[in-house]
Enzyme design. Structure first.
Site, PDB file in Angstrom:
ATOM      1  N   ASP A   1       9.360  11.197  75.527  1.00  0.00           N
ATOM      2  CA  ASP A   1       8.903  10.299  74.466  1.00  0.00           C
ATOM      3  C   ASP A   1       8.770  11.073  73.158  1.00  0.00           C
ATOM      4  O   ASP A   1       8.159  12.144  73.121  1.00  0.00           O
ATOM      5  CB  ASP A   1       7.545   9.708  74.869  1.00  0.00           C
ATOM      6  N   ILE A   2       9.317  10.522  72.079  1.00  0.00           N
ATOM      7  CA  ILE A   2       9.235  11.200  70.781  1.00  0.00           C
ATOM      8  C   ILE A   2       7.807  11.222  70.242  1.00  0.00           C
ATOM      9  O   ILE A   2       7.520  11.946  69.285  1.00  0.00           O
ATOM     10  CB  ILE A   2      10.175  10.559  69.741  1.00  0.00           C
TER      11      ILE A   2
ATOM     12  N   TYR B 140       7.484  -3.591  60.842  1.00  0.00           N
ATOM     13  CA  TYR B 140       8.698  -2.805  61.127  1.00  0.00           C
ATOM     14  C   TYR B 140       9.295  -2.248  59.844  1.00  0.00           C
ATOM     15  O   TYR B 140       9.637  -1.052  59.759  1.00  0.00           O
ATOM     16  CB  TYR B 140       9.728  -3.674  61.852  1.00  0.00           C
TER      17      TYR B 140
END
Length: 335
Positions: A75-76, A164
């Site tokens: 996971d980043i 977003y």
């Protein structure tokens, strides 16, 4: 293993067999297409980083049997994972993100954690690894926000209309600061409504083209948000892969740069339905419902800058791309 309809034209001039590339989000739609291109043209080593929350193992499963492919399920949002992922890497393509305006509206916190904290982790890991020659990342046309200017031109942006869009704007701001403060010059590619093979139509936040293709294949009426005159610069995935490859090779980069990545064409949803009727041979009409929160009415990109700087030339126009996408879904078992 490879889609015979894609990547029959090479977009690189360097010898990929001498280079190591990291693709974050490499099991996702765009990431796995980039991996396919790199493999088709014999890249030395391809490392895929993906937590499989928004990517799919079946997109890369066949590739993992090859000796020059490495997969890290990670996971980043974990900085140590990002540091490990960039070790020994020369080119980084950062595709990992949580897309979808509706998803960000329903869960802004997770969208922020992945798209901003994860991006900052990757950017910092690249800063600390002097072997990396280029960091290319997925930016977004959503950054133009409420700007009514058409076509959309880099440097003339409005205010974001969704969580977003905020995250993708912050990515650009961080990349710009890292360029000025640390000398890490990145390229952001502002994608405009990318579509094509490996884009999942069954995702809860599936994009409009895979959904519409699935509807036509199943003989059901697609649902359009609004009156159908909403238009987009729909961009076939091979054009986006071309942009990523050319960004890797751009040697004149002296600062952070952002480029629209699109076709420079405008297609309405009603026009798309007409084309799908021809492709499918089915006289299916759409249902109409309320417009979606956070959406803009029209989008059209100027591709003058990316053409001038990177030599980008979109090879697959909308109708051809829609035919290729429809054929893919027709043959794909997930439908």
């Amino acid at each position: 293993m490879f889609n015979p309809s894609l990547y029959n034209h090479s977009y690189h001039s360097i010898d990929l067999s001498k280079h190591s590339i990291l693709v974050t989000g490499g099991a996702g739609f765009i990431g796995s297409n980039l991996v396919e291109y790199l493999l088709k043209y014999n890249a030395k080593h391809i490392r895929i980083l993906d937590n499989l929350s928004n990517g799919y193992f079946e997109n890369i499963n066949e590739f993992l049997t090859l000796p020059n492919v490495e997969f890290i399920q990670g996971d980043i949002r974990d900085f140590k994972t990002c540091v490990e992922a960039v070790k020994g890497i020369e080119f980084v393509s950062h595709q990992a993100a949580l897309g979808s305006v509706p998803r960000s509206i329903s869960d802004p916190i997770t969208t922020n954690e992945v798209n901003i904290s994860g991006f900052l982790n990757m950017l910092t890991a690249v800063k600390e690894n002097k072997q990396v020659k280029r960091f290319v990342y997925a930016a977004s046309s959503s950054t133009y926000g409420d700007s009514k200017e058409l076509p959309k031109v880099e440097g003339i942006e409005g205010k974001p209309l969704s969580p977003y869009a905020v995250t993708k704007l912050v990515n650009e701001l961080y990349a710009d600061v890292f360029s000025k403060v640390y000398g890490v010059h990145a390229i952001g590619l502002r994608y405009f409504n990318v579509f094509g093979p490996k884009q999942n139509p069954n995702n809860a936040y599936a994009a409009v083209i895979p959904l519409f293709c699935k509807n036509f294949i199943e003989g059901r009426s697609p649902t359009i948000n609004g009156d159908g005159e909403t238009s987009r610069d729909f961009t076939f995935v091979e054009n986006v892969i071309q942009a990523n490859i050319k960004a890797f090779e751009y040697n004149a980069l002296m600062k952070h740069e952002v480029y629209n990545t699109a076709c420079g064409d405008q297609i309405s949803l009603n026009e798309m339905i007409k084309i799908l009727r021809i492709i499918s041979g089915k006289e299916i009409n759409a249902n109409f419902t309320d417009e979606r929160q956070g959406d803009i009415k029209h989008s059209l990109a100027s591709i003058e800058l990316i053409t001038k700087k990177l030599g980008y030339q979109p090879q697959v126009k909308f109708k051809e791309g829609l035919q290729l996408a429809y054929d893919y879904y027709l043959k794909n078992e997930k439908i």
